[in-house]
Design an enzyme around this catalytic site. Structure first.
Site: not given
Ligand code: OSB
Ligand code: MG
Length: 368
Positions: A135, A161, A163, A188, A213, A238, A262, A290
């Site tokens: 991510s 992925k 953002k 995402d 996402e 999510d 999660k 994550g």
């Molecule tokens: O939306 O998945 C998410 C990190 C913090 C809060 C929300 C998210 C995320 C990530 C990071 O996308 C995932 C990771 O590398 O741990």
């Molecule tokens: Mg997410």
């Protein structure tokens, strides 16, 4: 098992690189760890919430409060037949899933040691290796993002992925697809859009993403269902999924085609397995999300990712992407094929490094 002692601690761990989402930028993580002692064994759990109440309502302070004033007093000195009892015993405490998960997952860690089983096997995992993606947060420039994608794809990660948010979306995806037409790509949005943006979100279809996402509100299944009818890109939820019931309702109304599980968000291994089982029965793919976890939470994520329904690459990646030095030994590494080997030894399969943990602890409280 009888719980004899519980220790709470807060760590402050600087990220090797800031992580930015539509909520904002994180540079240092505040992580609450729970260490439970029972029958001569110790189990660890991690509270996965963010520093601010943006991803969810939970923060390190709320987790500390709920653990100290409710979950811990209700647990100490009690007999627990199984870690799955955490869910019914704490049902009257509404929400606070990440605080509950930390405690429940510590009990699973103890039970894995008692039964002399790898944690992954104890929770029903069957995979020997789990597929990994990364991510990648919002960067200062698109060029920096493209460089990062190049580096992660070259390291072997199976999907990328990125953002997105209004203003950092179509322009960015356009550049990514021009340079990397073949990578498995997803976006995402962390709730950054509303149904009024449906026409804009439909334009994402031309980038043939694996999924988008959580485009809409965390509490809005209905509008996700309306959006999914208008766009070809599969929606993955999510923030909206806190339980197997949420997952059932989302699937029933067509709010998503994929679910990101999660452990913290759903409240621990018991609920995570229920979401997994429901999705598997309905042929809905799931993957492990994550939360920028330390090695403890990461080890739990690896165990969960070994369940057979985790067919898509998750966000569980190498320790070194987050930390100069992780708090477990060995640190989590990823193979050149973009996989993590699931530990086959009893317990967590990684050893918490107490010396290192002590060094980054900023507060600690023990309960007997
Ligand atoms: O939306 O998945 C998410 C990190 C913090 C809060 C929300 C998210 C995320 C990530 C990071 O996308 C995932 C990771 O590398 O741990
Ligand atoms: Mg997410």
């Amino acid at each position: 098992m009888k719980i004899e002692r519980i220790e709470l601690r807060e760590l402050q761990l600087p990220l090797v690189h800031f992580f930015e989402t539509s909520f904002g930028r994180t540079t240092t993580r505040r992580i609450v760890l729970v260490r439970v002692e029972a029958e001569g064994l110790a189990g660890w759990g991690e509270v996965s919430c963010g520093e601010e109440p943006f991803y969810s309502h939970e923060t390190p302070e709320t987790a500390w409060h709920i653990l100290r004033d409710f979950l811990i007093p209700w647990s100490l000195g009690k007999e627990w037949a199984a870690p799955s009892e955490v869910v019914p015993r704490f049902r009257s405490i509404r929400g606070h899933n990440m605080a509950k998960a930390a405690l429940e997952n510590a009990l699973w860690h103890i039970e894995a040691q008692q039964k002399n089983l790898p944690l992954a096997k104890l929770v029903g995992g069957t995979l020997a290796e789990v597929p990994c993606g990364v991510s990648i947060g919002i960067q200062n420039s698109i060029e920096e993002l493209l460089e990062k994608i190049e580096r992660e794809a070259a390291a072997g990660y199976q999907r990328i992925k990125v953002k997105v948010k209004p203003g950092w979306d179509l322009n960015v995806l356009e550049r990514i697809r021009a340079k990397f037409p073949r990578i498995l790509l997803m976006a995402d949005a962390n709730c950054a859009y509303s149904l009024a943006d449906a026409a804009h979100l439909k334009e994402f279809d031309r980038f043939y993403l694996m999924m988008i996402e959580q485009p809409l509100g965390w509490d809005d299944l209905l509008d996700h269902a309306k959006l999914q009818r208008e766009i070809a890109t599969p929606i993955c939820l999510d923030e909206s999924i806190h339980s197997a019931d949420d997952a059932r309702k989302a699937l029933e109304i067509g709010a998503c085609k994929i679910i990101n599980i999660k452990l913290g968000r759903v409240g621990g291994f018991t609920a995570a397995r229920q979401v997994h089982d429901l999705c598997r029965a309905g042929n809905v793919p799931v993957w492990c999300g994550g939360m920028l976890e330390s090695g403890i939470g990461r080890a739990h994520n690896i165990a969960m990712s070994a369940l057979p329904g985790f067919t898509l690459p998750g966000d569980v990646s190498a320790s070194k992407r987050y930390w100069a030095e992780d708090i477990i030994d060995p640190e989590v590494t990823v193979s050149a094929r973009g996989t993590i080997r699931v530990p086959q030894t009893a317990g967590l399969g990684y050893t918490p490094n107490l010396e290192r943990i002590e060094k980054v602890t900023v507060r600690k409280e023990a309960f007997e």
